[in-house]
Design an enzyme around this catalytic site. Structure first.
Site, PDB file in Angstrom:
ATOM      1  CE  LYS A 278      -3.957   0.232   2.150  1.00 25.73           C
ATOM      2  NZ  LYS A 278      -5.139   0.201   3.068  1.00 25.73           N
ATOM      3  CD  GLU A 356     -19.760  -4.938   7.140  1.00 24.04           C
ATOM      4  OE1 GLU A 356     -19.427  -4.213   6.905  1.00 24.04           O
ATOM      5  OE2 GLU A 356     -19.814  -6.230   6.897  1.00 24.04           O
ATOM      6  NE  ARG A 384     -21.906  -5.630   3.373  1.00 30.86           N
ATOM      7  CZ  ARG A 384     -20.713  -5.857   2.869  1.00 30.86           C
ATOM      8  NH1 ARG A 384     -19.708  -5.234   3.259  1.00 30.86           N
ATOM      9  NH2 ARG A 384     -20.760  -6.789   1.756  1.00 30.86           N
TER      10      ARG A 384
END
Length: 607
Positions: A278, A356, A384
């Site tokens: 990243k 979630e 979700r």
């Protein structure tokens, strides 16, 4: 040296380049992304990490005929640049400009709209099955990364895909070294070998011969699995039915192109594991990838603490007082303000990844054993886990508190991240207490109130800063179900919920209306509502939530239930998805500001 990027207006232009030119193009892309994102805000680290991969994908695959599905969507900036949107990058996340995520209506190259993570494999599999049904040779590729493989849906899709013969390639962009550090020359060489025609032909030929001798085939199969397992970590994916290749260096363009070219010829489900860094090529982002995951525009300013910071400070203060407090987040530690809590109370902090559903049921289990879980979650992500919210928490009336961030419109992040529906989907659940603070200090009080309540509670607050209210450091509570009459006026009473109380007060000063800070969506202060209905000709409810089924609907339902015939007008978000923009202007466009309130009143009481 000539600039290559200015000549690339489509992937077809890209494919005209010699492979030796691609490293230069990669560096030009890095410079453009850093420059444009610092101007517009958005995601830097994740996009810098997929530059070589994106180049290789569009170089090898015949896009848009071949389908690329990005997951999570904030890895797609390079894809947008290469697919004809380079000149519009300075409009990214701006009103009327490019979306920060793939969007089907924006380009034919954006094959699937993405905002929430972990959907790519399911979507790409659907596309692959459609191609198979139509006898269409096109390919479907899912690029999943940035933690998205921590979600259950991704594994559900993998399990299904591995049991089918559809031509699907799943690329795992492992940018946190989360699965393997086995990357280097030997791993790259093995990936080319295992994905190539010679190995494939030899494997299939041996299979045909040895299948006639079952014991011999089983020995050979296990030997192959053991050999691959010693050098690559793909046993899990092989067991799910995929042909696993990797891990390979995701910044080595030659290896990427060679491997993808081989895999494009393969039939059935394929899995390519790449490892990237990243922030690659931009030192600040390489050193602090989380900090540069999402950045604000260079000229942006903020005054006072954000609601997220108010929550983070409250959580630490409450944890010092109560050893049973447990903090839970589904992969949003920084976004939800849990950084300090994670440092100060590591044994009471749980980041469950992009899961979630699990986060909510985990909290329920903790509550069963006397702990006091606080789930820090974005409004749009709590959607979700709706079944778990109902079945595992509310049905059992467990004391779980939900700190719901990003409620209402979220400006530049647009409709995929807008918390437009939580008041509607929360208030219909039995046992729930639902609160919406008008300011920062009230947010702190409501968090304390919810934490001490012996049942499920939710405090929903908007993105960004509040109105600048001083915050009392004490951990005070407020009476559940009690609204606050802020102003006494004539004829009109404005019943405001949460973030729009300030707009209601601004309007009331011009038209001499009563203003109520409702505070609670559930339970409502029905005593005060009844009183206001008796004393006024018109009630107006206003909320930063879908007007359909929201807090105003709750007020209206109560009035109809008791047979009161006072006139009422409901103000909230309209029945449509609202594109990204500047938050204040978005509210104004929806009529959810002082001028919008006055317009409603003037229409009811024409001059």
């Amino acid at each position: 040296m000539d600039n290559l990027l200015t000549s690339i207006n489509s992937p077809q232009d890209l494919r005209q380049l010699d492979k030796k030119q691609l490293p230069q193009l990669a560096e030009e892309l890095r410079a453009l992304i850093v420059e444009s994102v610092q101007q517009t805000g958005g995601h830097i680290s994740s996009n810098l990490g997929v530059i070589e991969l994106t180049l290789a994908l569009h170089y090898v695959y015949d896009t848009p005929d071949d389908r690329l599905v990005w997951d999570v969507g904030h890895q797609s900036y390079v894809h947008k640049i290469l697919t004809g949107r380079r000149e519009r990058m300075n409009s990214m996340r701006q009103p009327g400009g490019l979306s920060g995520f793939p969007k089907r209506g924006e380009s034919e190259f954006d094959t699937f709209g993405v905002g929430h993570s972990s959907t790519s494999i399911s979507a790409a599999l659907g596309m692959a099955l459609a191609a198979q049904a139509n006898d269409d040779p096109r390919h479907a590729v899912a690029i999943i990364g940035d933690g998205a493989l921590t979600a259950g849906q991704a594994y559900e899709a993998l399990a299904h895909a591995g049991d089918l013969s559809a031509n699907l390639l799943v690329i795992l962009n492992d940018n946190e070294m989360s699965i393997s550090k086995n990357v280097g020359g030997m791993a790259n060489y093995l990936a080319k070998l295992l994905s190539g025609n010679f190995y494939t032909s030899a494997r299939e030929g041996s299979k045909k011969v040895l299948e006639k001798i079952p014991p011999a085939w089983e020995i050979a199969r296990r030997a192959e699995e053991h050999m691959k397992g010693m050098v690559v970590p793909g046993t899990l994916f092989e067991e799910m039915g995929f042909n696993y290749i990797g891990p390979i260096d995701g910044h080595d363009i030659d290896t990427l192109i060679a491997t993808l070219s081989n895999l494009r010829k393969r039939k059935g489900p394929q899995f390519l594991h790449i490892v990237t860094k990243k922030g690659k090529g931009f030192e600040p982002a390489e050193k602090q990838p989380c900090k540069y995951h999402g950045v604000s525009p260079a000229n942006s300013k903020s005054s006072g603490p954000s609601y997220t910071q108010v929550f983070g400070r409250w959580l630490c203060d409450m944890a010092k007082q109560d050893k049973d407090l447990i903090g839970i987040t589904p992969a949003m530690c920084e976004g939800s303000g849990l950084n300090r809590f994670a440092e100060d109370f590591p044994d009471r902090y749980f980041d469950v990844g992009i899961a979630e559903q699990h986060s909510v049921t985990l909290a329920a289990g903790l509550a069963c054993e006397g702990k006091k879980p606080v789930v820090a979650i974005y409004s749009t992500f709590l959607q979700r886990a709706y079944d778990q919210l109902i079945h595992d928490v509310a049905l059992q009336n467990l004391p779980v508190m939900f700190a719901i961030d990003r409620a209402g419109l979220v400006g530049a992040d647009g409709p995929t991240h807008a918390g437009s529906f939580d008041l509607s989907y929360l208030r219909c659940i039995p046992n729930m207490v639902v609160m919406a603070p008008a300011d920062e200090n009230e947010c702190r009080q409501m968090l304390t109130t919810g934490f001490h309540h012996n049942g499920p509670t939710a405090v929903r607050y908007p993105r960004g800063t509040g109105i600048g209210r001083d915050i009392d450091p004490a951990l005070n509570t407020i009476e559940i179900g009690k609204a606050e009459l802020r102003r006494k006026g004539k004829k009109v009473a404005i019943l405001a919920f949460g973030s729009l109380v300030d707009a209601a007060e601004q309007a009331a000063q011009q038209i001499d209306a009563s203003v109520v800070n409702m505070r609670f969506v559930k339970p409502l202060d029905t005593t005060l509502i009844h009183q206001l209905a008796d004393e006024h000709d018109l009630l107006i409810t206003i909320e930063e939530n879908a007007v359909m089924g929201g807090a105003g609907s709750a007020v209206n339902e109560y009035l109809r239930e008791i047979g009161h015939d006072v006139a009422i007008r409901l103000m909230g978000l309209p029945d449509k998805f609202i594109d990204h923009g500047v938050h204040k202007q978005m509210l104004s466009d929806c009529g959810l500001d002082a001028n919008g309130i006055i317009d409603v009143i003037n229409r009811y009481f024409p001059a």
